[in-house]
Design an enzyme around this catalytic site. Structure first.
Site, short mmCIF file in Angstrom:
data_model
loop_
_atom_site.label_atom_id
_atom_site.label_comp_id
_atom_site.label_asym_id
_atom_site.label_seq_id
_atom_site.Cartn_x
_atom_site.Cartn_y
_atom_site.Cartn_z
N HIS A 1 0.83 -1.20 0.00
CA HIS A 1 0.00 0.00 0.00
C HIS A 1 0.87 1.26 0.00
O HIS A 1 0.54 2.26 -0.65
CB HIS A 1 -0.91 -0.01 1.23
CG HIS A 1 -1.92 -1.13 1.21
ND1 HIS A 1 -3.19 -0.97 0.71
CD2 HIS A 1 -1.83 -2.42 1.63
CE1 HIS A 1 -3.85 -2.11 0.82
NE2 HIS A 1 -3.04 -3.00 1.37
N ASP B 1 -6.38 5.48 0.97
CA ASP B 1 -6.54 4.06 0.67
C ASP B 1 -7.98 3.67 1.03
O ASP B 1 -8.58 4.28 1.91
CB ASP B 1 -5.54 3.30 1.55
CG ASP B 1 -5.43 1.83 1.22
OD1 ASP B 1 -6.45 1.13 1.36
OD2 ASP B 1 -4.34 1.37 0.84
#
Length: 377
Positions: free
Chosen positions: A14, A116
């Site tokens: 991520h 995210d």
């Protein structure tokens, strides 16, 4: 000064995705400053310090800011899924996020907060500070279409996906067996499902969704989303297809060591005769219990053969869903693990195979984390 704040969930994958997005923003807006917020989880995600140091020295306009550590005992969660812990950790970080955004706003104009999808809890914080919020959806448009359609599916039944022996009809993608949904979403009574449902409700409320794909790869899914077919009871925000966005520097893969050399998978790809590939990622896992019939439209048009290769061994059933040690790292499947048509040989050969535009799992086992689909012309 104008700035953009990027908020990834914990984990190297991520983090790298957000860094690459930051680089892309700077390419088009070199006067911007990029601040990437780092959350330290109560479980091991590997060392990120060398990678952060290298990016900071190479890209002075990108800075990293660590949020204060939150105590979050692993034994306080009853869900077996790591995703539950991630969602909760990021929700509890909201007070820290609020203070950080206030501080950044004092010295610059924050043009956007890009989060995210695990960071859904950040939306009200940004709204309170009048900062536009965008999602960075690193999965493909097909999965986004499903997530956007999830509230509608949820309201049509009281049963969990694991108990539904039906195909789900989602705009822009082929029918999917309900029990083939990602594992954290199979049981609607599980906290992980609740978090994903909440995320799917909030996605349309953002200022926009950035997707790491391109329209030619997923034309039908992108069109269905853009036409508003996936969000039934509301408006679809603007979507921005920016892919393929990848880490160009081979040293970006992993913990940020000295690196050097070309990764084995790229060396092998360069040596193959087949020049047409597409990568398909199931980060949460997927169970292929049946043959996906048809002409391989789910991966593209006019392909004659599809070869599937797993890049990680199957999860042992005895292993915990998550622990303080974190997840084992993925390893590239060497060339001998590439399956020919219906051979079923090599590593995971009984689990995945390939033939004539369809993918089948012979034993219905879990295919973990990442699959590569080779498209032979």
């Amino acid at each position: 000064m104008e700035s953009v704040v990027l908020y990834p969930s914990p984990g190297m994958g991520h983090l790298i995705s957000m860094v690459e997005l930051g680089k892309l923003i700077l390419k088009h807006h070199p006067s911007f400053s990029i601040t990437i917020l780092i959350v330290t989880p109560p479980y091991n995600t590997g060392s990120t310090a060398p990678y952060l140091s290298r990016i900071s020295s190479t890209f002075p306009s990108i800075s990293f800011l660590h949020l204060p550590t939150i105590s979050l005992p692993l034994d306080s969660f009853h869900s077996p899924h790591l995703e539950t812990l991630v969602f909760e950790l990021l929700r509890l970080n909201n007070p820290n996020l609020h203070q950080v955004l206030l501080s950044i706003s004092d010295r610059s104009t924050v043009r956007a907060l890009i989060i995210d999808f695990f960071c859904t809890a950040a939306l009200p914080v940004a709204a309170q500070l009048n900062i536009p919020s965008y999602y960075f959806f690193t999965s493909g448009a097909a999965f986004l279409a499903f997530i956007l359609h999830l509230p509608f599916i949820h309201n049509q039944t009281t049963k969990s996906f694991k108990d539904l022996n039906i195909n789900l009809h989602i705009p822009g993608i082929p029918p999917l067996l309900a029990s083939d949904m990602p594992k954290p979403m199979l049981d609607r009574e599980d906290k992980a499902y609740e978090f994903f449902l909440d995320m799917s409700v909030h996605l349309p409320r953002s200022a926009g969704i950035i997707i790491n794909t391109f329209e030619a790869l997923e034309p039908r899914a992108v069109k269905a989303i853009s036409d508003g077919l996936c969000v039934v009871d509301g408006l679809t925000p603007p979507i921005f297809c920016i892919g393929p966005l990848i880490a160009a520097d081979s040293r970006s893969y992993g913990g940020g060591g000295d690196g050097g050399g070309v990764p084995e998978c790229l060396t092998w790809l360069d040596s193959t005769k087949t020049q047409r590939f597409v990568s398909v990622f199931w980060e949460l896992g997927v169970v292929l219990r049946r043959t996906v019939e048809g002409d391989s439209n789910w991966v593209g048009e006019e392909w004659e053969e599809v070869h599937v290769v797993s890049t990680q061994p199957p999860v042992r059933r005895s292993e915990p869903a998550f622990s303080a040690a974190g997840r084992p790292g993925s390893e590239f499947s060497s060339p001998r693990w590439v399956f020919g048509s219906n051979q079923g040989e090599g590593f995971c050969g009984e689990d995945v195979g390939a033939s004539g535009g369809r993918v089948e799992s012979r034993l219905g086992r879990l295919v973990c984390d990442s699959l590569r689909v080779e498209l032979s012309s």
